[in-house]
Design a protein around this motif. Structure first.
Motif, PDB file in Angstrom:
ATOM      1  N   PRO A 182       0.820  -1.216   0.000  1.00 31.12           N
ATOM      2  CA  PRO A 182       0.000   0.000   0.000  1.00 31.12           C
ATOM      3  C   PRO A 182       0.852   1.263   0.000  1.00 31.12           C
ATOM      4  CG  PRO A 182       0.147  -0.884   2.212  1.00 31.12           C
ATOM      5  CD  PRO A 182       0.849  -1.869   1.308  1.00 31.12           C
ATOM      6  N   GLN A 183       0.240   2.365  -0.350  1.00 35.37           N
ATOM      7  CA  GLN A 183       0.858   3.674  -0.213  1.00 35.37           C
ATOM      8  C   GLN A 183       0.662   4.149   1.225  1.00 35.37           C
ATOM      9  OE1 GLN A 183       2.615   5.874  -1.960  1.00 35.37           O
ATOM     10  NE2 GLN A 183       2.616   4.853  -3.945  1.00 35.37           N
ATOM     11  N   ARG A 184       1.728   4.655   1.829  1.00 34.33           N
ATOM     12  CA  ARG A 184       1.625   5.183   3.186  1.00 34.33           C
ATOM     13  C   ARG A 184       0.485   6.186   3.320  1.00 34.33           C
ATOM     14  NH1 ARG A 184       7.749   6.557   5.281  1.00 34.33           N
ATOM     15  NH2 ARG A 184       7.927   4.711   6.621  1.00 34.33           N
ATOM     16  N   LYS A 185       0.418   7.098   2.361  1.00 35.26           N
ATOM     17  CA  LYS A 185      -0.545   8.199   2.449  1.00 35.26           C
ATOM     18  C   LYS A 185      -1.995   7.741   2.360  1.00 35.26           C
ATOM     19  CE  LYS A 185      -0.372   9.269  -2.469  1.00 35.26           C
ATOM     20  NZ  LYS A 185       0.004  10.254  -3.471  1.00 35.26           N
ATOM     21  N   GLU A 186      -2.223   6.471   2.022  1.00 34.58           N
ATOM     22  CA  GLU A 186      -3.583   5.949   1.883  1.00 34.58           C
ATOM     23  C   GLU A 186      -4.090   5.253   3.140  1.00 34.58           C
ATOM     24  OE1 GLU A 186      -3.566   3.431  -1.565  1.00 34.58           O
ATOM     25  OE2 GLU A 186      -3.198   5.104  -2.926  1.00 34.58           O
ATOM     26  N   ILE A 187      -3.253   5.144   4.164  1.00 33.77           N
ATOM     27  CA  ILE A 187      -3.587   4.366   5.360  1.00 33.77           C
ATOM     28  C   ILE A 187      -4.017   5.275   6.503  1.00 33.77           C
ATOM     29  CG2 ILE A 187      -2.707   2.717   7.076  1.00 33.77           C
ATOM     30  CD1 ILE A 187      -2.822   1.575   4.247  1.00 33.77           C
ATOM     31  N   SER A 188      -5.119   4.931   7.145  1.00 33.87           N
ATOM     32  CA  SER A 188      -5.507   5.579   8.395  1.00 33.87           C
ATOM     33  C   SER A 188      -5.737   4.488   9.438  1.00 33.87           C
ATOM     34  CB  SER A 188      -6.751   6.442   8.226  1.00 33.87           C
ATOM     35  OG  SER A 188      -7.852   5.652   7.866  1.00 33.87           O
ATOM     36  N   ILE A 189      -5.577   4.861  10.696  1.00 33.85           N
ATOM     37  CA  ILE A 189      -5.639   3.878  11.774  1.00 33.85           C
ATOM     38  C   ILE A 189      -6.460   4.420  12.934  1.00 33.85           C
ATOM     39  CG2 ILE A 189      -4.294   2.549  13.461  1.00 33.85           C
ATOM     40  CD1 ILE A 189      -1.956   2.678  11.412  1.00 33.85           C
ATOM     41  N   LEU A 190      -7.365   3.578  13.412  1.00 32.43           N
ATOM     42  CA  LEU A 190      -8.066   3.807  14.666  1.00 32.43           C
ATOM     43  C   LEU A 190      -7.530   2.759  15.633  1.00 32.43           C
ATOM     44  CD1 LEU A 190     -10.335   4.875  16.558  1.00 32.43           C
ATOM     45  CD2 LEU A 190     -11.799   3.126  15.534  1.00 32.43           C
ATOM     46  N   SER A 191      -6.941   3.200  16.716  1.00 33.48           N
ATOM     47  CA  SER A 191      -6.370   2.291  17.700  1.00 33.48           C
ATOM     48  C   SER A 191      -7.200   2.312  18.969  1.00 33.48           C
ATOM     49  CB  SER A 191      -4.925   2.699  18.026  1.00 33.48           C
ATOM     50  OG  SER A 191      -4.379   1.842  19.019  1.00 33.48           O
ATOM     51  N   GLY A 192      -7.509   1.144  19.473  1.00 36.99           N
ATOM     52  CA  GLY A 192      -8.208   1.035  20.746  1.00 36.99           C
ATOM     53  C   GLY A 192      -7.276   1.184  21.934  1.00 36.99           C
ATOM     54  N   HIS A 193      -5.997   1.327  21.660  1.00 36.51           N
ATOM     55  CA  HIS A 193      -4.978   1.403  22.719  1.00 36.51           C
ATOM     56  C   HIS A 193      -4.160   2.668  22.535  1.00 36.51           C
ATOM     57  CE1 HIS A 193      -1.800   0.203  25.436  1.00 36.51           C
ATOM     58  NE2 HIS A 193      -2.499  -0.876  25.758  1.00 36.51           N
ATOM     59  N   GLY A 194      -3.975   3.401  23.611  1.00 37.03           N
ATOM     60  CA  GLY A 194      -3.253   4.658  23.537  1.00 37.03           C
ATOM     61  C   GLY A 194      -1.777   4.581  23.866  1.00 37.03           C
ATOM     62  N   GLY A 195      -1.254   3.384  24.050  1.00 40.19           N
ATOM     63  CA  GLY A 195       0.133   3.244  24.481  1.00 40.19           C
ATOM     64  C   GLY A 195       1.158   3.546  23.409  1.00 40.19           C
ATOM     65  N   PRO A 196       2.398   3.829  23.854  1.00 33.84           N
ATOM     66  CA  PRO A 196       3.449   4.238  22.929  1.00 33.84           C
ATOM     67  C   PRO A 196       3.957   3.130  22.010  1.00 33.84           C
ATOM     68  CG  PRO A 196       4.352   3.939  25.128  1.00 33.84           C
ATOM     69  CD  PRO A 196       2.856   3.813  25.245  1.00 33.84           C
ATOM     70  N   GLY A 197       3.865   1.890  22.402  1.00 37.99           N
ATOM     71  CA  GLY A 197       4.352   0.808  21.551  1.00 37.99           C
ATOM     72  C   GLY A 197       3.536   0.656  20.284  1.00 37.99           C
ATOM     73  N   PHE A 198       2.215   0.650  20.439  1.00 39.97           N
ATOM     74  CA  PHE A 198       1.350   0.557  19.267  1.00 39.97           C
ATOM     75  C   PHE A 198       1.505   1.793  18.404  1.00 39.97           C
ATOM     76  CE2 PHE A 198      -0.792  -2.197  22.384  1.00 39.97           C
ATOM     77  CZ  PHE A 198      -0.773  -3.383  21.664  1.00 39.97           C
ATOM     78  N   ARG A 199       1.461   2.967  19.048  1.00 37.20           N
ATOM     79  CA  ARG A 199       1.591   4.225  18.301  1.00 37.20           C
ATOM     80  C   ARG A 199       2.886   4.245  17.496  1.00 37.20           C
ATOM     81  NH1 ARG A 199       2.906   8.091  22.214  1.00 37.20           N
ATOM     82  NH2 ARG A 199       5.006   7.406  21.721  1.00 37.20           N
ATOM     83  N   ASP A 200       3.994   3.860  18.114  1.00 37.66           N
ATOM     84  CA  ASP A 200       5.278   3.911  17.416  1.00 37.66           C
ATOM     85  C   ASP A 200       5.354   2.912  16.266  1.00 37.66           C
ATOM     86  OD1 ASP A 200       6.041   5.956  19.078  1.00 37.66           O
ATOM     87  OD2 ASP A 200       7.518   4.779  20.204  1.00 37.66           O
TER      88      ASP A 200
END
Length: 174
Positions: A52-70
Motif C-alpha cells: 500500500p501507499q503510506r498516504k492511503e492508510i488511516s488507523i483507529l487504535s483502541g490502545h493509547g500506548g506508545p508501543g502501538f503508536r510507534d
C-alpha cells in the motif's frame, strides 16, 4: 524475520521488526510486536501481495500506548499525517480488567476498505495488566520492574513467533 512492504511515493520500503524496535526502544516491546504483526495482517487482508501507499492508510487504535503508536507511525506515518486516532473505548478486545483499553485496531485505506485486527483473548496474562496498573499508580518495586520487563520481552518474542491466526483475529469491515 518477516517484513512489511509499503510505498512512500514511488519508493518501495522494506521494513523489518528490528527497525521498528530501534525506533521505539524497549518501553513497550509487546505492543511494538503486536502492532507490527497487526499491520502485516491488515495489509495482507486489504492489499494481498501489493504494497500500500503510506498516504492511503488511516488507523483507529483502541490502545493509547506508545508501543502501538510507534509501530503504526514508523510504518505508515499515520500519526504525523493526522490519520491516527485513539479510542480506548473501542468495544472490541477490551481485556484489561483495570481500565478501558482496547487491543483492537481498524486499519483503513482511502478507497473505503477497512479491516479490524484484534489481539486474541488470553495472549496477555492477568499479571500483565496488574503490572500496568502498578506502574500507573507508582507502586512498582524494583523486582516488579525487572519481572515486568522480562515479561514484555517474552511476550514480544512470542508475538513474533506465533502464527497470525494464533495471535490475531482479522475481520473485514468494509
Amino acid at each position: 524475520m518477516s517484513t512489511i512492504y509499503i510505498k512512500d511515493g514511488k519508493e518501495l520500503l522494506e521494513i523489518g521488526f528490528p527497525e521498528v524496535r530501534k525506533y521505539h526502544g524497549n518501553i513497550a516491546l509487546m505492543a511494538v510486536a503486536v502492532g507490527f504483526r497487526s499491520l502485516q495482517a491488515a495489509f495482507k487482508e486489504l492489499y494481498g501481495e501489493d504494497a500500500p501507499q503510506r498516504k492511503e492508510i488511516s488507523i483507529l487504535s483502541g490502545h493509547g500506548g506508545p508501543g502501538f503508536r510507534d509501530a503504526f507511525e514508523f510504518v505508515t506515518r499515520a500519526v504525523t499525517r493526522g490519520a491516527y486516532t485513539v479510542d480506548v473505548n473501542y468495544p472490541q478486545a477490551q481485556y484489561d480488567p483495570h481500565r478501558a483499553q482496547g487491543y483492537a485496531y481498524v486499519i483503513s485505506s482511502t478507497d473505503g476498505k477497512s479491516v479490524e485486527v484484534s489481539l486474541r483473548d488470553g495472549f496477555l496474562p492477568l499479571a500483565f495488566y496488574d503490572y500496568l496498573k502498578k506502574g500507573r499508580e507508582g507502586t512498582m518495586t524494583e523486582q516488579d520492574t525487572e519481572t515486568f520487563t522480562e515479561m514484555k520481552l517474552s511476550l514480544c518474542n512470542r508475538a513474533l513467533e506465533l502464527s497470525q491466526d494464533e495471535l490475531l483475529t482479522v475481520k473485514r469491515i468494509s
